[in-house]
Design a protein around this motif. Structure first.
Motif, PDB file in Angstrom:
ATOM      1  N   UNK A  76       0.811  -1.220   0.000  1.00 45.23           N
ATOM      2  CA  UNK A  76       0.000   0.000   0.000  1.00 45.23           C
ATOM      3  C   UNK A  76       0.843   1.270   0.000  1.00 45.23           C
ATOM      4  N   UNK A  77       2.016   1.204   0.634  1.00 39.14           N
ATOM      5  CA  UNK A  77       2.705   2.463   0.928  1.00 39.14           C
ATOM      6  C   UNK A  77       4.068   2.615   0.271  1.00 39.14           C
ATOM      7  N   UNK A  78       4.573   1.576  -0.366  1.00 37.19           N
ATOM      8  CA  UNK A  78       5.945   1.640  -0.887  1.00 37.19           C
ATOM      9  C   UNK A  78       5.965   1.375  -2.385  1.00 37.19           C
ATOM     10  N   UNK A  79       6.595   2.275  -3.113  1.00 45.77           N
ATOM     11  CA  UNK A  79       6.818   2.045  -4.539  1.00 45.77           C
ATOM     12  C   UNK A  79       8.221   1.490  -4.742  1.00 45.77           C
ATOM     13  N   UNK A 106       4.872  13.457   8.689  1.00 42.18           N
ATOM     14  CA  UNK A 106       3.504  12.973   8.455  1.00 42.18           C
ATOM     15  C   UNK A 106       3.368  12.072   7.230  1.00 42.18           C
ATOM     16  N   UNK A 107       4.288  12.153   6.309  1.00 47.79           N
ATOM     17  CA  UNK A 107       4.195  11.299   5.129  1.00 47.79           C
ATOM     18  C   UNK A 107       4.947   9.987   5.296  1.00 47.79           C
ATOM     19  N   UNK A 152       4.729   6.419   7.062  1.00 51.28           N
ATOM     20  CA  UNK A 152       3.907   5.479   7.814  1.00 51.28           C
ATOM     21  C   UNK A 152       4.781   4.719   8.797  1.00 51.28           C
ATOM     22  N   UNK A 168      -3.160   9.380  10.935  1.00 50.86           N
ATOM     23  CA  UNK A 168      -3.300   8.437   9.806  1.00 50.86           C
ATOM     24  C   UNK A 168      -2.017   7.682   9.495  1.00 50.86           C
ATOM     25  N   UNK A 211      -6.110   4.656  12.241  1.00 49.01           N
ATOM     26  CA  UNK A 211      -7.109   5.622  11.778  1.00 49.01           C
ATOM     27  C   UNK A 211      -8.075   4.903  10.828  1.00 49.01           C
ATOM     28  N   UNK A 268      -9.474   5.671   8.137  1.00 52.53           N
ATOM     29  CA  UNK A 268      -9.139   5.767   6.717  1.00 52.53           C
ATOM     30  C   UNK A 268      -7.933   4.893   6.376  1.00 52.53           C
ATOM     31  N   UNK A 269      -7.018   4.816   7.294  1.00 44.71           N
ATOM     32  CA  UNK A 269      -5.810   4.013   7.061  1.00 44.71           C
ATOM     33  C   UNK A 269      -6.152   2.520   7.038  1.00 44.71           C
TER      34      UNK A 269
END
Lengths: 371, 371
Positions: free
Chosen positions: B104-107, B187-188, B190, B214, B239, B241-242
């Motif tokens: 979800x969070x890593x490219x 904040x960006x 995770x 989040x 959160x 949404x998370x």
């Protein structure tokens, strides 16, 4: 709100919806349970007593992680199919294996070919890894082998999905046609041949096992004829190098030890499997008779369900399905154009089919009045 | 051979090895079973009798798929923690949830920060999705919070992993330090805060639940204190949404119905949990005494295992571990520089610890002779 968490650009585009709404969610919404659970192609005849006994015996051992190599299950499958354990990958149901398959073989933006109205969970995984879904309409309620091949060639697709027997229509191709399809595939296109319903198909439906081609993966499962959908145990059969690729990305300790124990026991109980197959076949006939008795057309089925052509459009079939659901009979239907005139009834124990038989005329009458 | 199948370029680079070799594989190689299984941080005190009863009762129902919404389990967790069901995601163990988190969070190419010697399965998932692992050495056998933060900022990492209590060292930070770490995160970025061993930690180890941020996901599990590792049931708290983002990529029907039933029952049996926690604490003391009795140094532990400093280098500790394994005592050790002087002993029932106590002097003597 959608971008206050730092999702990847791909993840940010994905919907957070479930491919299928489960019957439990419907029951919560309705405020009462279904009395017939014949909508998800589950096997209401249930698992082998040997599998139940194995689960009960294994329960206190659940503090142990599984054997990540799935050694015993692979050995048992190898003995059953008379091939090598190295020709199997085990996973958390075919659903889980399909996700890994897309991940292994598809890069974002690449085309993936399937049939319009075929398995939504496969499509979900394709979208989830950024693949570009290319769909080919069914022809006469069967997947269009020629059309799929044509799309594969046109799109230079790295992956194509074919279910034989098919879900949601219950149709099938004889083994020879599937073998010809495989022969005609470009070598750089992987075929996922989903044989989840293989056990209930007529002899001559599944091509002989041939793991010499690295670009063919056949998926089978303990969820259908073996009655263990709730334990998540599927397997892929293929070239040793191909199935070994799943070790690159799978969750090695992701199988439950319970599923390993139950699957092993289920595999050893051929009598129960034969009994389920016979009951399923008899139930397909009965569902067909009920359909015809109500002026509807059951489609031929090689699976554990029957697609019933409601004889009119998708809206009518939808109303029939809703009428059944309102009468505590959980069934499903596809929304795909051309197929959406059907509802889908899973084989199951007599009391559940009795209720379907009782409620179908009422649902039809109600749907007819909605015009 | 590696390229005769059309893997994606990323998949082609990945090894097909398991992050951990399971004890069953070792048993097959050895040709005989272990007599003590205290190497994988499993909970040999076992699951709640209520969970065992629930599994046995559920066994015949395994023909049904799970409820993909995990409604009842989320409701029970929400009641337990006095937060909303919408603040949970359920998954196939923390392992499964970690994979989804990276996805979800890593490219590909992005930095992911963790500690050198921390959880290999997390690293496996990072590699599997093309992330670039950035490791920070432990300091005095604890994860280096300052160092992790510095690496996060330097690398602009979208994801950082912290286990509290920690595996493999058993160490922990007080809640206030973890809270300060969270406060200081960009904040960006995770944070995955892995609290798999939270139940056995001293009061004041886990920060109060605060799902307002989040960018914090806390992972917990039924695999450790609840003794259900073999059923694969973990959960993420965060959160709304998370946690909803997991619905974009998870295998919705991937949970076993068995795990849902067992986890629900386990959650209801507070007495058993308390008993396991007490037994674990007592066993940690005993393992420490055994270590000291042999001239070794047990590290303080907030987990269900004790890391024992063997007092010399990694090669010596490895020889000690091998000596124990040769004597039918399954234990593990980390190979990470600086941590590799330790072996790791899981708390377990007395007979298994008795065997460890019996065999440790022999293993040490043998390892000493290898110089």
């Amino acid at each position: 709100m959608a971008h206050t968490i730092p999702l990847t650009p791909l993840a940010a585009t994905l919907p957070d919806t479930v491919p299928f709404v489960g019957p439990e969610a419907q029951e919560r919404k309705r405020g009462r349970p279904f009395r017939a659970r014949i909508g998800a192609n589950e096997n209401g005849f249930g698992p082998s007593p040997a599998a139940v006994a194995a689960m009960r015996a294994a329960a206190p051992e659940m503090w142990k992680y599984c054997d990540p190599e799935n050694h015993e299950l692979k050995a048992a499958l190898a003995a059953r199919y008379r091939i090598s354990p190295a020709e199997f990958a085990i996973g958390e149901g075919i659903d889980g294996l399909l996700g890994l398959t897309v991940r292994l073989f598809v890069e974002p933006g690449q085309a993936v070919v399937t049939s319009l109205g075929a398995y939504p969970t496969f499509n979900y995984h394709v979208a989830g890894f950024g693949g570009r879904l290319v769909t080919v309409p069914y022809r006469q309620d069967r997947e269009d082998l020629e059309g799929l091949l044509e799309a594969v060639r046109r799109e230079e697709a790295p992956l194509v999905y074919l279910a034989n027997p098919d879900n949601p229509m219950g149709s099938w191709w004889p083994a020879g046609d599937v073998a010809a399809f495989i022969d005609a595939l470009p070598p750089m296109t992987m075929l996922v041949l989903d044989e989840a319903y293989g056990e209930t198909a007529p002899d001559g439906t599944m091509p002989p096992l041939d793991t010499s081609r690295p670009n063919v993966i056949r998926m089978r499962t303990f969820s259908k004829a073996y009655g263990l959908a709730g334990l998540r145990c599927g397997y892929a059969i293929g070239h040793p190098e191909t199935v070994r690729a799943y070790d690159k990305v799978r969750n090695h300790f992701g199988m439950t030890r319970m599923a390993q124990a139950a699957a092993l026991a289920a595999l050893s109980d051929g009598d129960h499997l034969a009994s389920v197959i016979a009951q399923t076949a008899a139930c397909r006939v009965r569902i067909g008779e009920i359909a015809r008795g109500n002026g509807l057309s059951p489609l031929p089925s090689a699976t554990n369900f029957v697609a019933i052509d409601c004889g009119r459009d998708g809206a009518f079939a939808l109303a029939v399905m809703q009428g059944l659901i309102a009468r505590d009979v959980f069934v499903r239907k596809t929304m795909a154009p051309g197929l959406d005139r059907t509802i889908r009834i899973s084989a199951g124990p007599d009391p559940e089919i009795d209720l379907f038989e009782e409620m179908l005329p009422q649902a039809l009458a109600e749907a007819g009045r909605l015009d």
